[in-house]
Motif scaffolding. Structure first.
Motif, short mmCIF file in Angstrom:
data_model
loop_
_atom_site.label_atom_id
_atom_site.label_comp_id
_atom_site.label_asym_id
_atom_site.label_seq_id
_atom_site.Cartn_x
_atom_site.Cartn_y
_atom_site.Cartn_z
N GLU A 452 0.85 -1.18 0.00
CA GLU A 452 0.00 0.00 0.00
C GLU A 452 0.89 1.25 0.00
O GLU A 452 2.04 1.19 0.45
CB GLU A 452 -0.91 0.01 1.24
CG GLU A 452 -1.91 -1.12 1.32
CD GLU A 452 -2.71 -1.07 2.61
OE1 GLU A 452 -3.71 -0.35 2.64
OE2 GLU A 452 -2.32 -1.75 3.58
N PRO A 453 0.38 2.40 -0.44
CA PRO A 453 1.18 3.63 -0.47
C PRO A 453 1.24 4.30 0.90
O PRO A 453 0.81 5.44 1.07
CB PRO A 453 0.45 4.50 -1.50
CG PRO A 453 -0.98 4.09 -1.38
CD PRO A 453 -0.95 2.60 -1.09
N VAL A 454 1.79 3.61 1.87
CA VAL A 454 1.83 4.14 3.24
C VAL A 454 3.17 3.83 3.89
O VAL A 454 3.86 2.87 3.52
CB VAL A 454 0.70 3.56 4.12
CG1 VAL A 454 -0.67 3.94 3.58
CG2 VAL A 454 0.82 2.05 4.27
N ILE A 455 3.53 4.66 4.86
CA ILE A 455 4.59 4.36 5.82
C ILE A 455 3.91 3.89 7.09
O ILE A 455 3.01 4.56 7.62
CB ILE A 455 5.45 5.61 6.12
CG1 ILE A 455 6.17 6.10 4.86
CG2 ILE A 455 6.46 5.31 7.23
CD1 ILE A 455 7.25 5.20 4.36
N ARG A 456 4.32 2.74 7.58
CA ARG A 456 3.72 2.18 8.79
C ARG A 456 4.61 2.51 10.00
O ARG A 456 5.81 2.27 9.98
CB ARG A 456 3.54 0.67 8.67
CG ARG A 456 2.72 0.23 7.46
CD ARG A 456 2.27 -1.21 7.60
NE ARG A 456 1.78 -1.79 6.37
CZ ARG A 456 0.57 -1.61 5.86
NH1 ARG A 456 -0.30 -0.83 6.49
NH2 ARG A 456 0.20 -2.20 4.73
N VAL A 457 3.98 3.05 11.03
CA VAL A 457 4.69 3.39 12.27
C VAL A 457 4.11 2.54 13.39
O VAL A 457 2.92 2.61 13.68
CB VAL A 457 4.53 4.89 12.61
CG1 VAL A 457 5.19 5.20 13.94
CG2 VAL A 457 5.11 5.76 11.50
N MET A 458 4.96 1.72 13.99
CA MET A 458 4.52 0.86 15.09
C MET A 458 5.39 1.12 16.31
O MET A 458 6.62 1.15 16.21
CB MET A 458 4.60 -0.61 14.70
CG MET A 458 3.97 -1.58 15.71
SD MET A 458 5.06 -2.01 17.09
CE MET A 458 6.24 -3.09 16.29
N VAL A 459 4.75 1.31 17.45
CA VAL A 459 5.45 1.44 18.73
C VAL A 459 4.83 0.47 19.71
O VAL A 459 3.60 0.39 19.84
CB VAL A 459 5.38 2.88 19.28
CG1 VAL A 459 6.12 2.96 20.62
CG2 VAL A 459 5.98 3.87 18.28
N GLU A 460 5.67 -0.25 20.41
CA GLU A 460 5.23 -1.24 21.39
C GLU A 460 5.94 -0.95 22.71
O GLU A 460 7.15 -0.71 22.72
CB GLU A 460 5.58 -2.64 20.88
CG GLU A 460 5.06 -3.79 21.70
CD GLU A 460 5.38 -5.10 21.01
OE1 GLU A 460 4.51 -5.61 20.28
OE2 GLU A 460 6.51 -5.61 21.15
N ALA A 461 5.20 -0.95 23.81
CA ALA A 461 5.81 -0.64 25.10
C ALA A 461 5.03 -1.33 26.21
O ALA A 461 3.86 -1.71 26.04
CB ALA A 461 5.83 0.87 25.33
N GLU A 462 5.68 -1.49 27.35
CA GLU A 462 5.00 -2.09 28.50
C GLU A 462 3.85 -1.23 28.97
O GLU A 462 2.85 -1.74 29.47
CB GLU A 462 6.01 -2.30 29.63
CG GLU A 462 7.02 -3.41 29.36
CD GLU A 462 7.97 -3.62 30.53
OE1 GLU A 462 7.94 -2.77 31.46
OE2 GLU A 462 8.73 -4.59 30.52
N LEU A 463 3.96 0.09 28.81
CA LEU A 463 2.93 1.01 29.25
C LEU A 463 2.25 1.64 28.03
O LEU A 463 2.91 2.13 27.12
CB LEU A 463 3.53 2.11 30.12
CG LEU A 463 4.22 1.63 31.41
CD1 LEU A 463 4.86 2.82 32.13
CD2 LEU A 463 3.23 0.92 32.32
N ALA A 464 0.91 1.64 28.04
CA ALA A 464 0.14 2.13 26.89
C ALA A 464 0.40 3.60 26.61
O ALA A 464 0.47 4.02 25.45
CB ALA A 464 -1.35 1.89 27.13
N ASP A 465 0.54 4.42 27.68
CA ASP A 465 0.73 5.85 27.43
C ASP A 465 2.09 6.15 26.80
O ASP A 465 2.23 7.10 26.02
CB ASP A 465 0.54 6.65 28.72
CG ASP A 465 1.50 6.24 29.83
OD1 ASP A 465 2.12 5.17 29.70
OD2 ASP A 465 1.60 6.99 30.82
N VAL A 466 3.08 5.32 27.10
CA VAL A 466 4.40 5.48 26.46
C VAL A 466 4.30 5.15 24.98
O VAL A 466 4.82 5.88 24.12
CB VAL A 466 5.44 4.58 27.15
CG1 VAL A 466 6.77 4.62 26.38
CG2 VAL A 466 5.66 5.03 28.59
N ALA A 467 3.62 4.06 24.65
CA ALA A 467 3.43 3.68 23.25
C ALA A 467 2.68 4.78 22.50
O ALA A 467 3.02 5.13 21.37
CB ALA A 467 2.69 2.35 23.15
#
Length: 483
Positions: A452-467
């Motif tokens: 697809e014509p997109v850049i995918r940004v993924m963030v994973e963290a122990e705490l939801a607010d940090v992600a």
């Protein structure tokens, strides 16, 4: 008049075997991008923009040329499609090109992508071609090519096909050794029988299952397979509809399926994408069950039966940290690859792994199939639930807890910017800052989509607010510098 191929400029990957292939086709009406045609899953794009009948004609011709060149005794080629309005047009153009290259075409019509792979592998076919853009919207389409064993075509052969399309290998003006086109929809039943073969005829007796087939390639087939095994089936979006394929339904939009599972008190539900090579599940409480959980549950079952060499699961960089750590705590081995089922498949072949897949629902189990297969995966998960005597919700609750993981797509129309996103220093600086701040409590994955014509940004963290914080920061940088 027929003459041999004349090399203008030898592309990377050519071995010299194309010297004596006969034939040519006109290239009028084709506008090719400067970037490679083949992405992570074949050629994919907007119909009328990248994908057109002239391009499909060339893809068919050069696919036929290349596959014939490397086959000791060329057989037919398997051709299937999904339900998109453009699929008929592309199928006819591809078939014209394939027959112009001298191949016999066995045309299946509407069928899942894994059906093409299966029949390519189990017949004397020289290869297979599937017309589908998978989970993409109706206005997109794609061309997926399989080798004679039903696997994704190697990068080297993709380069040779593209070299022909781009004119790096030129041919004479005419073709005189054309193949024939045959309609062979009856072969689809062989694929359906192979799916049911590991199970008893009434294996799902007493189960209530909801299926969302997304107006796509598994229309009719998914319902008949599950019903023939004794399940009570509620089937959603079970009509071939090129205007609505994947629209607010299927594996990328689970809300309708979740509501139907709760409304009907079903044991579980399955949502397929447009070509049915992936599947996501919904448990009896209406909760999403993604590919990480599918792999964990199936892997644990195979491990207990001593059918999982090295207790290895192959997944991608998108797999949740909670899944990886839980699997390792069970004594399992875990390998990550780049995103794309072709990379998972390649790693499985390299390591001898028998189970692998993606969080998005592409699952490969070499005990039963040769490629990602949504129907096959759904049948085996339903069997695991039936045989366990537990609900799917209880099985999920007893498996692992996921880390909060946020994924956001940023549309970037310029293909060169998408491919070269790593060259933008402000984005690299922002990624480095996020990784330093989270340490080993989280991770960042930024990548250009291959479909697809997109850049995918993924963030994973122990705490939801940090992600959430770092996802917002990174998306802002991508929007500022790439859109």
């Amino acid at each position: 008049m027929v003459s041999s191929i004349i090399r203008n400029q030898s592309p990377v990957g050519l071995t010299g075997k194309l010297e004596n292939i006969e034939g040519s086709l006109p290239k009028d009406g084709i506008t090719l991008p400067k970037t490679p045609l083949f992405g992570t899953d074949g050629i994919r794009g907007r119909v009328g923009d990248l994908l057109s009948a002239p391009l499909a004609l060339q893809v068919g011709f050069w696919t036929g040329v290349v596959l014939r060149t490397y086959a000791s005794n060329p057989g037919p080629i398997i051709l299937g499609q999904d339900s998109r309005n453009s699929s008929d047009m592309l199928a006819m153009a591809l078939s014209a090109g394939l027959t112009a290259a001298g191949l016999e075409v066995w045309y299946l019509g509407l069928c899942p992508t894994p059906c093409v792979a299966y029949l390519t592998n189990t017949t004397n076919a020289v290869g297979g071609v599937m017309i589908s853009a998978s989970h993409n919207p109706p206005e997109d389409n794609g061309i997926k090519i399989f080798d004679a064993k039903g696997g994704k075509l190697s990068p080297g052969l993709q380069r040779e096909i593209e070299a022909g399309i781009r004119g790096n290998i030129s041919t004479a003006d005419n073709v005189n050794n054309c193949g024939r086109h045959y309609s062979r929809p009856e072969l689809i039943s062989d694929y359906a029988d192979s799916l049911k073969q590991p199970f008893q005829s009434n294996h799902f007796q007493g189960m209530k299952i909801v299926l969302d087939v997304a107006w796509g390639a598994s229309v009719g087939l998914a319902l008949s397979v599950f019903k023939s095994m004794g399940a009570e089936v509620i089937c959603l979006h079970n009509k071939a509809d090129g205007d609505r394929i994947n629209v607010d339904c299927g594996s990328t939009h689970l809300q309708v399926l979740q509501g139907a599972v709760r409304e009907h008190g079903a044991d579980l539900g399955f949502a397929f994408d447009g070509d049915a090579d992936r599947v996501l599940a919904v448990d009896n409480q209406g909760r999403e069950v993604n590919g990480d959980y599918l792999l964990f549950l199936w892997g644990n079952s195979l491990k207990q039966k001593q059918q999982l060499p090295d207790n290895l699961i192959v997944s991608t960089v998108m797999a949740n940290l909670g899944f990886e750590r839980a699997w390792k705590q069970l004594g399992g081995k875990f390998i990550r690859t780049a995103v794309g089922d072709q990379y998972v498949q390649a790693e499985m072949r390299k390591t001898g792994g028998m189970l692998g897949g993606e969080q998005s629902g592409h699952i490969l189990c070499r005990h039963y199939g040769i490629t990602g297969d949504g129907l096959l995966t759904a049948l085996h998960l339903a069997a695991l639930v039936q045989e366990s005597g537990m609900s799917l919700a209880d099985m999920i609750d007893g498996s692992f807890q996921t880390y909060p993981q946020l994924l956001q797509n940023v549309r970037v129309e310029d293909r060169n910017q998408r491919i070269n996103w790593k060259k933008y220093q402000p984005l690299q600086d922002a990624i480095a800052a996020a990784e330093a701040a989270m340490g080993d409590t989280g991770r960042v994955l930024v990548r250009a989509s291959g479909t697809e014509p997109v850049i995918r940004v993924m963030v994973e963290a122990e705490l939801a607010d940090v992600a959430s914080y770092w996802t917002h920061e990174l998306v802002s940088v991508v929007q500022q510098h790439l859109t």
